[in-house]
Design a protein around this motif. Structure first.
Motif, mmCIF file in Angstrom:
data_model
loop_
_atom_site.group_PDB
_atom_site.id
_atom_site.type_symbol
_atom_site.label_atom_id
_atom_site.label_comp_id
_atom_site.label_asym_id
_atom_site.label_seq_id
_atom_site.Cartn_x
_atom_site.Cartn_y
_atom_site.Cartn_z
ATOM 1 N N ILE A 45 0.865 -1.173 0.000
ATOM 2 C CA ILE A 45 0.000 0.000 0.000
ATOM 3 C C ILE A 45 0.902 1.223 0.000
ATOM 4 O O ILE A 45 1.823 1.320 0.807
ATOM 5 C CB ILE A 45 -0.933 0.021 1.230
ATOM 6 C CG1 ILE A 45 -1.924 -1.146 1.158
ATOM 7 C CG2 ILE A 45 -1.656 1.356 1.336
ATOM 8 C CD1 ILE A 45 -2.815 -1.274 2.357
ATOM 9 N N VAL A 46 0.633 2.133 -0.914
ATOM 10 C CA VAL A 46 1.358 3.399 -0.955
ATOM 11 C C VAL A 46 0.328 4.492 -0.720
ATOM 12 O O VAL A 46 -0.713 4.527 -1.385
ATOM 13 C CB VAL A 46 2.077 3.615 -2.307
ATOM 14 C CG1 VAL A 46 2.909 4.892 -2.267
ATOM 15 C CG2 VAL A 46 2.950 2.412 -2.669
ATOM 16 N N THR A 47 0.608 5.354 0.244
ATOM 17 C CA THR A 47 -0.324 6.431 0.570
ATOM 18 C C THR A 47 0.288 7.785 0.264
ATOM 19 O O THR A 47 1.513 7.958 0.273
ATOM 20 C CB THR A 47 -0.725 6.389 2.059
ATOM 21 O OG1 THR A 47 0.462 6.479 2.861
ATOM 22 C CG2 THR A 47 -1.475 5.121 2.403
ATOM 23 N N ALA A 48 -0.605 8.735 0.022
ATOM 24 C CA ALA A 48 -0.223 10.140 -0.127
ATOM 25 C C ALA A 48 -1.098 10.927 0.829
ATOM 26 O O ALA A 48 -2.322 10.761 0.848
ATOM 27 C CB ALA A 48 -0.439 10.613 -1.565
ATOM 28 N N ARG A 49 -0.467 11.748 1.645
ATOM 29 C CA ARG A 49 -1.202 12.552 2.617
ATOM 30 C C ARG A 49 -0.811 14.019 2.496
ATOM 31 O O ARG A 49 0.352 14.348 2.280
ATOM 32 C CB ARG A 49 -0.919 12.070 4.041
ATOM 33 C CG ARG A 49 -1.497 10.696 4.333
ATOM 34 C CD ARG A 49 -1.345 10.332 5.806
ATOM 35 N NE ARG A 49 -1.836 9.000 6.071
ATOM 36 C CZ ARG A 49 -3.093 8.705 6.395
ATOM 37 N NH1 ARG A 49 -3.969 9.671 6.532
ATOM 38 N NH2 ARG A 49 -3.460 7.450 6.606
ATOM 39 N N ASP A 50 -1.821 14.851 2.665
ATOM 40 C CA ASP A 50 -1.625 16.289 2.794
ATOM 41 C C ASP A 50 -1.880 16.580 4.261
ATOM 42 O O ASP A 50 -3.037 16.600 4.703
ATOM 43 C CB ASP A 50 -2.591 17.040 1.883
ATOM 44 C CG ASP A 50 -2.367 18.541 1.907
ATOM 45 O OD1 ASP A 50 -1.439 19.010 2.599
ATOM 46 O OD2 ASP A 50 -3.127 19.256 1.229
ATOM 47 N N GLY A 51 -0.817 16.713 5.026
ATOM 48 C CA GLY A 51 -0.955 16.764 6.481
ATOM 49 C C GLY A 51 -1.413 15.401 6.958
ATOM 50 O O GLY A 51 -0.831 14.382 6.609
ATOM 51 N N GLU A 52 -2.495 15.357 7.693
ATOM 52 C CA GLU A 52 -3.049 14.090 8.177
ATOM 53 C C GLU A 52 -4.076 13.503 7.214
ATOM 54 O O GLU A 52 -4.501 12.364 7.371
ATOM 55 C CB GLU A 52 -3.698 14.290 9.549
ATOM 56 C CG GLU A 52 -2.722 14.668 10.637
ATOM 57 C CD GLU A 52 -1.686 13.590 10.889
ATOM 58 O OE1 GLU A 52 -2.060 12.403 10.984
ATOM 59 O OE2 GLU A 52 -0.486 13.932 10.976
ATOM 60 N N LYS A 53 -4.484 14.287 6.228
ATOM 61 C CA LYS A 53 -5.566 13.879 5.327
ATOM 62 C C LYS A 53 -5.047 12.937 4.239
ATOM 63 O O LYS A 53 -4.137 13.287 3.473
ATOM 64 C CB LYS A 53 -6.205 15.103 4.677
ATOM 65 C CG LYS A 53 -7.326 14.773 3.729
ATOM 66 C CD LYS A 53 -7.899 16.028 3.102
ATOM 67 C CE LYS A 53 -9.019 15.676 2.138
ATOM 68 N NZ LYS A 53 -9.577 16.859 1.512
ATOM 69 N N LEU A 54 -5.648 11.742 4.150
ATOM 70 C CA LEU A 54 -5.323 10.812 3.071
ATOM 71 C C LEU A 54 -5.923 11.359 1.789
ATOM 72 O O LEU A 54 -7.128 11.599 1.707
ATOM 73 C CB LEU A 54 -5.893 9.416 3.369
ATOM 74 C CG LEU A 54 -5.551 8.338 2.345
ATOM 75 C CD1 LEU A 54 -4.066 7.985 2.409
ATOM 76 C CD2 LEU A 54 -6.409 7.096 2.571
ATOM 77 N N ILE A 55 -5.073 11.559 0.780
ATOM 78 C CA ILE A 55 -5.546 12.112 -0.490
ATOM 79 C C ILE A 55 -5.255 11.186 -1.665
ATOM 80 O O ILE A 55 -5.766 11.405 -2.758
ATOM 81 C CB ILE A 55 -4.936 13.497 -0.761
ATOM 82 C CG1 ILE A 55 -3.415 13.415 -0.736
ATOM 83 C CG2 ILE A 55 -5.441 14.507 0.266
ATOM 84 C CD1 ILE A 55 -2.736 14.450 -1.567
ATOM 85 N N GLY A 56 -4.426 10.165 -1.448
ATOM 86 C CA GLY A 56 -4.104 9.224 -2.514
ATOM 87 C C GLY A 56 -3.760 7.866 -1.948
ATOM 88 O O GLY A 56 -3.226 7.765 -0.841
ATOM 89 N N LEU A 57 -4.089 6.825 -2.722
ATOM 90 C CA LEU A 57 -3.893 5.465 -2.255
ATOM 91 C C LEU A 57 -3.637 4.550 -3.440
ATOM 92 O O LEU A 57 -4.345 4.613 -4.442
ATOM 93 C CB LEU A 57 -5.151 5.003 -1.508
ATOM 94 C CG LEU A 57 -5.246 3.558 -1.056
ATOM 95 C CD1 LEU A 57 -4.229 3.280 0.035
ATOM 96 C CD2 LEU A 57 -6.651 3.267 -0.555
ATOM 97 N N LEU A 58 -2.615 3.731 -3.315
ATOM 98 C CA LEU A 58 -2.332 2.668 -4.278
ATOM 99 C C LEU A 58 -2.295 1.368 -3.503
ATOM 100 O O LEU A 58 -1.684 1.300 -2.448
ATOM 101 C CB LEU A 58 -0.993 2.910 -4.978
ATOM 102 C CG LEU A 58 -0.547 1.857 -5.988
ATOM 103 C CD1 LEU A 58 0.311 2.509 -7.073
ATOM 104 C CD2 LEU A 58 0.205 0.699 -5.370
ATOM 105 N N ARG A 59 -2.977 0.365 -4.032
ATOM 106 C CA ARG A 59 -3.016 -0.950 -3.391
ATOM 107 C C ARG A 59 -2.590 -1.976 -4.424
ATOM 108 O O ARG A 59 -3.035 -1.948 -5.567
ATOM 109 C CB ARG A 59 -4.446 -1.221 -2.923
ATOM 110 C CG ARG A 59 -4.615 -2.307 -1.932
ATOM 111 C CD ARG A 59 -6.042 -2.321 -1.394
ATOM 112 N NE ARG A 59 -7.019 -2.559 -2.447
ATOM 113 C CZ ARG A 59 -7.403 -3.767 -2.860
ATOM 114 N NH1 ARG A 59 -6.916 -4.842 -2.291
ATOM 115 N NH2 ARG A 59 -8.298 -3.893 -3.814
#
Length: 134
Positions: A45-59
């Motif tokens: 799982i690869v995540t992208a966050r802007d601060g604490e907010k999850l804005i992108g996800l790869l699974r």
């Protein structure tokens, strides 16, 4: 905006469902238990966050030696067009490598151009058995 990418960071079902919903990707966002199983059983799982907010996800599901199936790439609609989806893919490829591993995915009709620009090639040899429960 300072986007932070992480590999195999824990991700909650509710925030993944929010990203799926906000990205336009069709996933069972009303079934958080199923979303959690999707996250728990992904190999990467690869995540992208802007601060604490999850804005992108790869699974992704992979054997780490021959193939990798990218099952989800979702970027919140308000963040699309900023290279986040490409960065998610690059982070995965950087971790797994691309000399021995073939990356495969299925695309929504509206995302075909994105994947072609990235370097994915169309395949006419894919097969599927449709799921009964969406």
């Amino acid at each position: 905006m300072d986007i932070v990418y992480r590999i195999n960071e824990s991700c909650r079902a509710d925030e993944a469902a929010d990203v799926f919903r906000a990205s336009g990707i069709r996933r069972p966002v009303g079934d958080l238990e199923r979303i959690q199983r999707m996250l728990d059983h992904a190999d990467e799982i690869v995540t992208a966050r802007d601060g604490e907010k999850l804005i992108g996800l790869l699974r992704a599901i992979t054997d780490y030696s021959y193939c990798c199936y990218i099952s989800d790439i979702a970027v919140h609609r308000s963040y699309q067009g900023q290279g986040i989806g490409k960065a998610l893919i690059h982070k995965l490829i950087h971790k797994l490598g691309n000399e021995e591993i073939k990356y495969t995915l299925t695309s929504a009709p509206g995302a075909v151009g994105f994947y072609e620009k990235f370097g994915f090639e169309r395949s006419d040899k894919a097969f599927e058995i449709k799921r009964i429960k969406n």
